[in-house]
Design a protein around this motif. Structure first.
Motif, PDB file in Angstrom:
ATOM      1  N   UNK A   2       0.838  -1.193   0.000  1.00 40.56           N
ATOM      2  CA  UNK A   2       0.000   0.000   0.000  1.00 40.56           C
ATOM      3  C   UNK A   2       0.875   1.247   0.000  1.00 40.56           C
ATOM      4  N   UNK A   3       0.557   2.192  -0.871  1.00 37.63           N
ATOM      5  CA  UNK A   3       1.298   3.451  -0.892  1.00 37.63           C
ATOM      6  C   UNK A   3       0.759   4.376   0.188  1.00 37.63           C
ATOM      7  N   UNK A   4       1.506   5.413   0.478  1.00 35.07           N
ATOM      8  CA  UNK A   4       1.055   6.401   1.464  1.00 35.07           C
ATOM      9  C   UNK A   4      -0.245   7.064   1.015  1.00 35.07           C
ATOM     10  N   UNK A  80      -7.353  13.559  -2.695  1.00 32.36           N
ATOM     11  CA  UNK A  80      -6.936  12.426  -3.526  1.00 32.36           C
ATOM     12  C   UNK A  80      -6.497  12.896  -4.907  1.00 32.36           C
ATOM     13  N   UNK A  81      -7.216  13.872  -5.453  1.00 35.09           N
ATOM     14  CA  UNK A  81      -6.848  14.414  -6.765  1.00 35.09           C
ATOM     15  C   UNK A  81      -5.488  15.105  -6.697  1.00 35.09           C
ATOM     16  N   UNK A  82      -5.264  15.883  -5.650  1.00 33.47           N
ATOM     17  CA  UNK A  82      -3.967  16.545  -5.480  1.00 33.47           C
ATOM     18  C   UNK A  82      -2.857  15.510  -5.388  1.00 33.47           C
ATOM     19  N   UNK A  83      -3.062  14.472  -4.571  1.00 31.52           N
ATOM     20  CA  UNK A  83      -2.031  13.452  -4.377  1.00 31.52           C
ATOM     21  C   UNK A  83      -1.757  12.644  -5.645  1.00 31.52           C
ATOM     22  N   UNK A  84      -2.746  12.553  -6.522  1.00 34.44           N
ATOM     23  CA  UNK A  84      -2.562  11.770  -7.746  1.00 34.44           C
ATOM     24  C   UNK A  84      -1.875  12.551  -8.862  1.00 34.44           C
ATOM     25  N   UNK A  87       3.980  13.451  -9.591  1.00 31.84           N
ATOM     26  CA  UNK A  87       5.082  13.824  -8.720  1.00 31.84           C
ATOM     27  C   UNK A  87       4.717  14.394  -7.369  1.00 31.84           C
ATOM     28  N   UNK A  88       3.442  14.681  -7.122  1.00 32.73           N
ATOM     29  CA  UNK A  88       3.064  15.326  -5.856  1.00 32.73           C
ATOM     30  C   UNK A  88       3.259  14.394  -4.672  1.00 32.73           C
ATOM     31  N   UNK A  89       2.750  13.177  -4.748  1.00 31.27           N
ATOM     32  CA  UNK A  89       2.823  12.260  -3.607  1.00 31.27           C
ATOM     33  C   UNK A  89       4.260  12.050  -3.152  1.00 31.27           C
ATOM     34  N   UNK A  90       5.189  11.975  -4.099  1.00 32.25           N
ATOM     35  CA  UNK A  90       6.593  11.687  -3.788  1.00 32.25           C
ATOM     36  C   UNK A  90       7.396  12.944  -3.476  1.00 32.25           C
ATOM     37  N   UNK A 104       3.334  10.906   2.511  1.00 31.78           N
ATOM     38  CA  UNK A 104       3.622  10.337   3.834  1.00 31.78           C
ATOM     39  C   UNK A 104       3.030  11.208   4.933  1.00 31.78           C
ATOM     40  N   UNK A 105       3.110  12.508   4.769  1.00 29.93           N
ATOM     41  CA  UNK A 105       2.510  13.407   5.767  1.00 29.93           C
ATOM     42  C   UNK A 105       0.996  13.241   5.788  1.00 29.93           C
ATOM     43  N   UNK A 106       0.396  13.142   4.610  1.00 31.21           N
ATOM     44  CA  UNK A 106      -1.059  12.975   4.565  1.00 31.21           C
ATOM     45  C   UNK A 106      -1.473  11.661   5.222  1.00 31.21           C
TER      46      UNK A 106
END
Length: 186
Positions: A2-4, A80-84, A87-90, A104-106
Motif C-alpha cells: 500500500x502506498x502512502x 486524492x486528486x492533489x495526491x494523484x 510527482x506530488x505524492x513523492x 507520507x505526511x497525509x
C-alpha cells in the motif's frame, strides 16, 4: 504494498463511514474539550487544506460545511486528486519531524489524525469503534517517531492510565490522552 496515498484514502474513507453513522448529531460533544462533532470535522478539513496550501498545492475551494459528510467527501476527493497529480505524492520537503513526502505526511500525520478523531466522533455519536492489534501497533509506531512532540499543545494530552489487560484500542486512546471509557453525558 500500500502506498502512502492509498493509506490516506483508506483512512479518509473510514472517517466518512463514521460520519455517515453520526446521523445528524453534529452538535454532540466529543472527548475533545469544547469541540462538537462538527468542530472535529471542520478541524480535519481545515488542517489538511492548510498543509496542502503551505506546500503550494491547491485543494480547490473550501467545501460548504453545512453538511459534514458531504463536505468531508468533497474535501477527501480533492485531496486524492492533489495526491494523484504527477510527482506530488513523492515530493519531498522538510517537515516538522524531518525530511518526508507530501503523501507520507497525509497518511502518517493527517491520516493518523483521522483515525483518532474518528474515534472521537464514533464515541460522541454512540457508534462502536476499535482498531486491530496491527493497526494499533502501526499508529503507536507513528506516534513513537514524534517523541515528546506528541504531547505538544494542540496535539495530544498526556497519557492516561489503563489496566494492563486493556484492549489495543483502549491502550491507543489512553496513550493519546483520551479516556477510553468516555461517553457523552446522558
Amino acid at each position: 504494498m500500500t502506498t502512502s496515498a492509498e493509506s490516506f484514502t483508506a483512512r479518509a474513507d473510514a472517517f466518512a463511514a463514521i460520519l455517515d453513522g453520526a446521523e445528524g448529531r453534529w452538535d454532540a460533544p466529543t472527548p475533545c474539550d469544547d469541540w462538537t462533532v462538527r468542530d472535529v470535522v471542520v478541524h480535519a478539513i481545515e488542517t489538511e487544506r492548510e498543509f496542502l496550501e503551505r506546500q503550494d498545492l491547491s485543494p480547490g475551494p473550501s467545501p460548504d460545511q453545512s453538511d459534514p459528510p458531504a463536505a468531508w467527501r468533497k474535501h477527501a476527493s480533492a485531496v486524492a486528486e492533489v495526491l494523484s497529480a504527477d510527482g506530488v505524492a513523492e515530493r519531498e520537503y522538510d517537515g516538522y519531524f524531518g525530511r518526508t513526502t507530501i503523501a507520507a505526511t497525509m497518511a502518517d500525520f493527517y491520516g493518523w489524525d483521522l483515525v483518532v478523531h474518528g474515534s472521537d466522533i464514533a464515541r460522541a455519536t454512540g457508534q462502536q469503534w476499535s482498531v486491530s492489534e496491527k493497526e494499533a501497533a502501526a499508529l503507536h509506531a507513528t506516534a513513537d517517531g514524534w517523541g515528546d512532540a506528541l504531547y505538544s499543545e494542540g496535539v495530544c494530552a498526556e497519557a492516561v492510565p489503563v489496566p494492563d489487560d486493556a484492549s489495543a484500542s483502549d491502550r491507543l486512546l489512553a496513550r493519546l490522552g483520551r479516556d477510553p471509557g468516555w461517553a457523552p453525558a446522558a
